[in-house]
Design a protein around this motif. Structure first.
Motif, PDB file in Angstrom:
ATOM      1  N   LYS A 101      31.471  40.618  29.442  1.00  0.00           N
ATOM      2  CA  LYS A 101      31.507  40.589  28.067  1.00  0.00           C
ATOM      3  C   LYS A 101      32.628  39.747  27.457  1.00  0.00           C
ATOM      4  O   LYS A 101      33.023  39.719  26.436  1.00  0.00           O
ATOM      5  N   ASP A 105      34.533  32.184  21.918  1.00  0.00           N
ATOM      6  CA  ASP A 105      34.844  32.319  20.435  1.00  0.00           C
ATOM      7  C   ASP A 105      33.695  31.568  19.558  1.00  0.00           C
ATOM      8  O   ASP A 105      33.319  32.144  18.395  1.00  0.00           O
ATOM      9  N   THR A 248      41.694  34.049  27.532  1.00  0.00           N
ATOM     10  CA  THR A 248      41.223  34.111  26.278  1.00  0.00           C
ATOM     11  C   THR A 248      41.588  33.351  25.486  1.00  0.00           C
ATOM     12  O   THR A 248      41.888  33.662  24.031  1.00  0.00           O
ATOM     13  N   ARG A 251      37.993  32.161  24.386  1.00  0.00           N
ATOM     14  CA  ARG A 251      36.934  33.200  24.534  1.00  0.00           C
ATOM     15  C   ARG A 251      37.720  34.788  24.364  1.00  0.00           C
ATOM     16  O   ARG A 251      38.784  34.861  24.134  1.00  0.00           O
ATOM     17  N   HIS A 252      36.887  35.712  24.005  1.00  0.00           N
ATOM     18  CA  HIS A 252      37.385  36.956  23.839  1.00  0.00           C
ATOM     19  C   HIS A 252      36.454  37.954  24.427  1.00  0.00           C
ATOM     20  O   HIS A 252      35.172  37.559  24.599  1.00  0.00           O
ATOM     21  N   TYR A 253      36.967  39.088  24.834  1.00  0.00           N
ATOM     22  CA  TYR A 253      36.264  40.193  25.363  1.00  0.00           C
ATOM     23  C   TYR A 253      35.667  40.919  24.122  1.00  0.00           C
ATOM     24  O   TYR A 253      36.466  41.457  23.261  1.00  0.00           O
ATOM     25  N   ARG A 254      34.461  41.379  24.289  1.00  0.00           N
ATOM     26  CA  ARG A 254      33.582  41.720  23.175  1.00  0.00           C
ATOM     27  C   ARG A 254      33.085  43.060  23.355  1.00  0.00           C
ATOM     28  O   ARG A 254      32.738  43.500  24.546  1.00  0.00           O
TER      29      ARG A 254
END
Lengths: 258, 258
Positions: A101, A105, A248, A251-254
Motif C-alpha cells: 500500500k 505521492d 515516506t 511515497r505514502h501508505y494509503r
DNA sequence: AAGTGGTCTAGACCACAAC
DNA sequence: TTGTGGTCTAGACCACTTG
C-alpha cells in the motif's frame, strides 16, 4: 428439508450450548473452502460451475451462488462472467501487489513498475520467542529468515525482514526470492503451495538504527514507517511475519476506511 | 420486463456510447441512496421494509433485497433481523469510532474508554489552496478550522487539525467540539445533518516541529505518524480534511488487508 | 399473532465468452 | 450454439422481535 448427509443443519431447537444455527449456504461455503485449502483446485484454475456444485452438494444453484458470492467478496475466488469462477491468485495482472500500500505521492504506480529486489540474506534459523508467537510455532522451531531491500527507480525504499515457517518453506533460496518475476506471494503459491488470503498490519513511526539507515541510504534522523505484517493462509493460519521499514519522503501508505 | 417508469433499463442494443447495462437492483440501490442523501430517513431511523420498498418501486422483494444487501455491505444501512433496516450512524455503540485505528499495544480500547478532548482552536478562515483542493472548494472560500488534542489516560496522543466546509458547518463552536459525548462524526450527523460514509488516509512518518512537540509533550526527535484523512459523505462529496499527528510509542495504527 | 429480515427453491431469461 | 455467471421473479418456510 435439504441437508447435507455429512453435516446437519443445526436448528434453534437444539440443546442449550449447541452450535448456533448455520444456514445451508454457509455449510456449502465451508465445504468449498475445505476443497480450496486441500488444493483440489489450484490457484488460477477454474472451480466447478455453479450447476455442478449444486449437483454435487444436492442443493439449488441459488444456494451455491450465495456461498460463492461470499468467497468472492473475501477475494478467495474470482468470478468472470461467461467463463467461470477461478481460484484467486497473487499472480493476476489485475490485482497484483494487493498487499503493498506504499504508493508514490505523484504519478502512477503501474507506470513506475514493480520494485527492484535485492536479497541481503536468506537462511534457516531457530525462531525467537516473538517470531514463534507470531507464527504460532514453538520457540526454537526452524524458520526461514530473509532480509531484502526494495527499490523504486533506483531509490532504496523498503527494508524488510521476513520470517516463514521452516516446514512449509523448506528449500527456499535467496535466488528464488530475488529472481522470481512478479509478486513474492505468487512465488509462494507456485513453489510452495501456500496462498496468503489476508493479513494484518501494525504501523508505527520509528527512527532507523545506523545499519538500517545505511541500507536505505538515509540519515538516522529520518523518520520511517515501521510496518509489521502477519499474513494468513486459509483457516487463519499465520504463515508469514514481515517487519518492514518504509521511507515516506516521496511515497505514502494509503488506506481506505469504510 | 419490469422497468421503473422514471428510468429505463439500458440494454446492450442501445446506440453506441450509451451508458452500460444497469441491472434493476442497481437502479433501486441508486434510488434508495438518493433518499438517504436527501434525508428522507434520518440516521438511526428505520427505512421501509423490503415489502414496502418492493411495492414502491414495483419490483420483487428479492430485487430490493439485493440492493439493500449492497448498501449494508457498504455500511450505509444496518440490517437487524426481526426489527428492520436502519440508516447507519456513527452514534451506535457497536461500531463507534469506526474510523479511529490507533489502538493501544496492550489492553482493550473499550476498557480504556474514549479519548479526552481538548480543543485549542476553532475559527472561520479562508481556505488555502491545498485545503480548497481537498474539499473541492474554491480558494478563499470560507472553511472552519479546528485544532484539538486527544489524550488517553491523560497522555496527549493525537494532535489534529480539522477543516470543514464553512457552508455546511456554519455555527460550529469549540464548545460543541469539546463537549459532545461520543464520536465527533455523530455530532456532525445530529447538529449538521452531515453523515460521513467513507474516508481515505495517507500515512507518513514525520518529525514534529517545536510547537507540535510541545503540545504532545514529547521531544522534537520523536517520530510520529502523520495521517491525512479526507472524509466523504454520500456521492463521494468530500466534507472534511483532517491532518493528525499520532504518537506511536505505546499505540499502533492497525490495518487489515484482504 | 403479526411483521421483519433470512434462507431456499425452481424456473425464466439476459450478458458474455468460446467454439 | 453452448456453457458460464448474472438478473429477476414468485412463493414457501425459518428465525427473530414485538405486542
Amino acid at each position: 428439508m435439504h441437508s447435507i448427509p455429512t453435516m446437519s443443519a443445526a436448528s434453534s431447537t437444539d440443546s442449550p450450548g449447541a452450535p448456533a444455527f448455520s444456514p445451508l449456504y454457509l455449510q456449502i461455503k465451508g465445504l468449498i473452502l475445505q476443497s480450496l485449502q486441500q488444493g483440489e483446485w489450484k490457484p488460477g484454475a477454474a472451480i466447478p460451475s455453479e450447476m455442478e456444485l449444486a449437483a454435487r452438494f444436492r442443493v439449488s444453484q441459488g444456494t451455491v451462488r450465495k456461498a460463492v458470492d461470499e468467497l468472492a467478496a473475501e477475494n478467495l475466488v474470482l468470478r468472470r462472467q461467461g467463463k467461470g469462477t477461478f481460484v484467486a491468485t497473487h499472480a493476476e495482472q489485475q490485482v497484483q501487489y494487493r498487499f503493498l500500500k506504499l504508493l508514490p505521492d505523484t504519478g502512477d504506480a503501474r507506470v513506475e513498475g514493480p520494485a527492484q529486489r535485492r536479497v541481503l540474506e536468506c537462511r534457516r534459523v531457530r525462531a525467537s520467542a516473538d517470531v514463534a508467537r507470531a507464527l504460532a510455532l514453538r520457540s526454537a522451531d526452524a524458520v526461514i529468515q530473509a532480509r531484502r531491500i526494495l527499490s523504486f527507480a533506483g531509490v532504496p525504499t523498503i527494508l524488510e525482514d521476513i520470517w516463514l515457517p521452516g516446514q512449509a518453506f523448506k528449500g527456499l533460496t535467496a535466488e528464488q526470492l530475488a529472481n522470481y518475476q512478479g509478486p513474492t506471494y505468487a512465488m509462494f503459491e507456485l513453489d510452495f503451495g501456500v496462498r496468503m488470503v489476508r493479513a494484518e498490519e501494525k504501523i508505527r513511526a520509528v527512527l532507523p538504527d545506523r545499519e538500517q539507515a545505511q541500507w536505505l541510504q538515509i540519515s538516522p534522523a529520518t523518520p520511517l514507517l515501521s510496518v509489521e505484517r502477519i499474513a494468513y493462509t486459509y483457516n487463519d493460519i499465520p504463515m508469514e511475519l514481515r517487519r518492514g521499514l518504509y521511507r515516506t519522503d516521496s511515497r505514502h501508505y494509503r488506506n481506505a476506511l469504510s
